[in-house]
Design a protein around this motif. Structure first.
Motif, PDB file in Angstrom:
ATOM      1  N   THR A 161       0.852  -1.180   0.000  1.00  0.00           N
ATOM      2  CA  THR A 161       0.000   0.000   0.000  1.00  0.00           C
ATOM      3  C   THR A 161       0.895   1.239   0.000  1.00  0.00           C
ATOM      4  O   THR A 161       2.091   1.151   0.305  1.00  0.00           O
ATOM      5  CB  THR A 161      -0.898   0.030   1.240  1.00  0.00           C
ATOM      6  OG1 THR A 161      -0.090   0.221   2.403  1.00  0.00           O
ATOM      7  CG2 THR A 161      -1.699  -1.258   1.368  1.00  0.00           C
ATOM      8  N   PRO A 162       0.358   2.411  -0.336  1.00  0.00           N
ATOM      9  CA  PRO A 162       1.177   3.625  -0.283  1.00  0.00           C
ATOM     10  C   PRO A 162       1.819   3.864   1.078  1.00  0.00           C
ATOM     11  O   PRO A 162       2.971   4.291   1.165  1.00  0.00           O
ATOM     12  CB  PRO A 162       0.174   4.734  -0.631  1.00  0.00           C
ATOM     13  CG  PRO A 162      -0.841   4.052  -1.484  1.00  0.00           C
ATOM     14  CD  PRO A 162      -0.974   2.671  -0.910  1.00  0.00           C
ATOM     15  N   THR A 163       1.109   3.562   2.146  1.00  0.00           N
ATOM     16  CA  THR A 163       1.659   3.749   3.489  1.00  0.00           C
ATOM     17  C   THR A 163       2.808   2.799   3.737  1.00  0.00           C
ATOM     18  O   THR A 163       3.867   3.203   4.251  1.00  0.00           O
ATOM     19  CB  THR A 163       0.560   3.540   4.552  1.00  0.00           C
ATOM     20  OG1 THR A 163      -0.505   4.463   4.315  1.00  0.00           O
ATOM     21  CG2 THR A 163       1.115   3.758   5.955  1.00  0.00           C
ATOM     22  N   GLU A 164       2.635   1.536   3.381  1.00  0.00           N
ATOM     23  CA  GLU A 164       3.712   0.560   3.563  1.00  0.00           C
ATOM     24  C   GLU A 164       4.930   0.931   2.724  1.00  0.00           C
ATOM     25  O   GLU A 164       6.070   0.824   3.182  1.00  0.00           O
ATOM     26  CB  GLU A 164       3.205  -0.837   3.185  1.00  0.00           C
ATOM     27  CG  GLU A 164       2.142  -1.375   4.121  1.00  0.00           C
ATOM     28  CD  GLU A 164       1.379  -2.553   3.542  1.00  0.00           C
ATOM     29  OE1 GLU A 164       0.586  -3.155   4.287  1.00  0.00           O
ATOM     30  OE2 GLU A 164       1.559  -2.870   2.348  1.00  0.00           O
ATOM     31  N   PHE A 165       4.682   1.357   1.498  1.00  0.00           N
ATOM     32  CA  PHE A 165       5.775   1.747   0.612  1.00  0.00           C
ATOM     33  C   PHE A 165       6.568   2.901   1.218  1.00  0.00           C
ATOM     34  O   PHE A 165       7.807   2.891   1.213  1.00  0.00           O
ATOM     35  CB  PHE A 165       5.209   2.153  -0.752  1.00  0.00           C
ATOM     36  CG  PHE A 165       6.247   2.349  -1.824  1.00  0.00           C
ATOM     37  CD1 PHE A 165       6.643   1.294  -2.623  1.00  0.00           C
ATOM     38  CD2 PHE A 165       6.817   3.592  -2.036  1.00  0.00           C
ATOM     39  CE1 PHE A 165       7.600   1.467  -3.624  1.00  0.00           C
ATOM     40  CE2 PHE A 165       7.774   3.787  -3.027  1.00  0.00           C
ATOM     41  CZ  PHE A 165       8.165   2.716  -3.815  1.00  0.00           C
ATOM     42  N   LEU A 166       5.868   3.891   1.759  1.00  0.00           N
ATOM     43  CA  LEU A 166       6.537   5.058   2.323  1.00  0.00           C
ATOM     44  C   LEU A 166       7.338   4.689   3.573  1.00  0.00           C
ATOM     45  O   LEU A 166       8.467   5.156   3.757  1.00  0.00           O
ATOM     46  CB  LEU A 166       5.513   6.143   2.654  1.00  0.00           C
ATOM     47  CG  LEU A 166       6.065   7.450   3.226  1.00  0.00           C
ATOM     48  CD1 LEU A 166       7.145   8.033   2.322  1.00  0.00           C
ATOM     49  CD2 LEU A 166       4.941   8.450   3.443  1.00  0.00           C
ATOM     50  N   ILE A 167       6.770   3.850   4.435  1.00  0.00           N
ATOM     51  CA  ILE A 167       7.499   3.424   5.633  1.00  0.00           C
ATOM     52  C   ILE A 167       8.789   2.715   5.252  1.00  0.00           C
ATOM     53  O   ILE A 167       9.862   3.000   5.792  1.00  0.00           O
ATOM     54  CB  ILE A 167       6.612   2.501   6.506  1.00  0.00           C
ATOM     55  CG1 ILE A 167       5.477   3.317   7.141  1.00  0.00           C
ATOM     56  CG2 ILE A 167       7.446   1.818   7.599  1.00  0.00           C
ATOM     57  CD1 ILE A 167       4.464   2.455   7.880  1.00  0.00           C
ATOM     58  N   LEU A 168       8.707   1.779   4.304  1.00  0.00           N
ATOM     59  CA  LEU A 168       9.885   1.031   3.883  1.00  0.00           C
ATOM     60  C   LEU A 168      10.905   1.955   3.226  1.00  0.00           C
ATOM     61  O   LEU A 168      12.121   1.817   3.442  1.00  0.00           O
ATOM     62  CB  LEU A 168       9.476  -0.098   2.934  1.00  0.00           C
ATOM     63  CG  LEU A 168      10.572  -1.089   2.528  1.00  0.00           C
ATOM     64  CD1 LEU A 168      11.225  -1.723   3.751  1.00  0.00           C
ATOM     65  CD2 LEU A 168       9.994  -2.171   1.610  1.00  0.00           C
TER      66      LEU A 168
END
Length: 235
Positions: A161-168
């Motif tokens: 998801t966009p949130t997961e992508f940004l965290i990583l």
């Protein structure tokens, strides 16, 4: 082009209120009062975001969220939860929701969260603002393409998801250093309504690890620094 927003809530007054506020923001709203109606629409419309009430009379919002992620749609999902629904919040985040808001809520607060999620989704979905040299991040078999919003581990594709992508992305850019939990809150959500006691980051990290098949006692990538935050070690 108008953003297409899915709104599912069996409380007609709430769904109608959300619709009015989003239409005032020039968004196109697909509103449903039952889960079954929403499920019938999801595969035929290219949505930009979904707002799902957890408690529905037929199919729960959690099941709809799971359906969206199982279909590998990566647009943001915001869950609407009851005031005492802490377990539901955690479950929703684990199933792939990006955020939640507790009823009763201020429509302007929900609108602000929707706008924040849409900004993030657009940023990592098509157009890149990164200089060419910074569009690929690599680390121990993990590859992130910041232009195409793609990610692989050992040549196996990851659907994030966009949130997961940004965290990583944040953890990779800071590898070798601990990223404090409050720093992740600020970088990812940039909203004051998140606090240190909020477990949202913890649940997203857990879900990210599950997708990366990195949940053992000695994680290959994301390591927890207890009481401080998270880090990816330099090789």
């Amino acid at each position: 082009m108008k953003e297409k927003i899915l709104v599912v809530d069996d409380e007609k007054e709430i769904a109608d209120l959300i619709e009015v506020y989003l239409q005032n923001e020039n968004m196109e709203v697909y509103k449903f009062y039952t889960g079954k109606e929403a499920l019938a629409c999801i595969e035929s419309v290219d949505f930009d975001l979904a707002i799902l009430d957890i408690m529905l009379p037929d199919v729960s919002g959690l099941s709809i969220c799971q359906f969206i992620r199982n279909k590998e749609y990566t647009y943001p999902v915001i869950m609407l939860t009851a005031k005492d629904g802490e377990t539901d919040k955690i479950t929703g985040l684990t199933l792939g929701a990006d955020d939640y808001i507790t009823k009763p809520f201020l429509p302007l607060e929900l609108t602000a969260r929707i706008k924040a999620q849409l900004r993030r989704y657009k940023k990592y979905n098509v157009n890149s603002i990164f200089p060419p040299a910074e569009r690929i991040l690599k680390h121990d078999g993990l590859v992130m393409n910041l232009k195409t919003y793609e990610c692989w581990i050992d040549e196996e594709s990851l659907t994030l998801t966009p949130t997961e992508f940004l965290i990583l992305k944040i953890l990779l850019e800071n590898r070798g250093s601990v990223v404090r939990s409050e720093e992740l809150f600020h970088e990812v959500w940039q909203e004051e309504y998140y606090s240190k006691s909020n477990n949202t980051i913890t649940v997203h990290i857990r879900h990210l690890r599950e997708k990366m098949n990195d949940t053992g006692e000695r994680p290959r990538y994301i390591k927890t620094v207890w009481g401080v935050g998270y880090k990816i070690e330099k090789i």
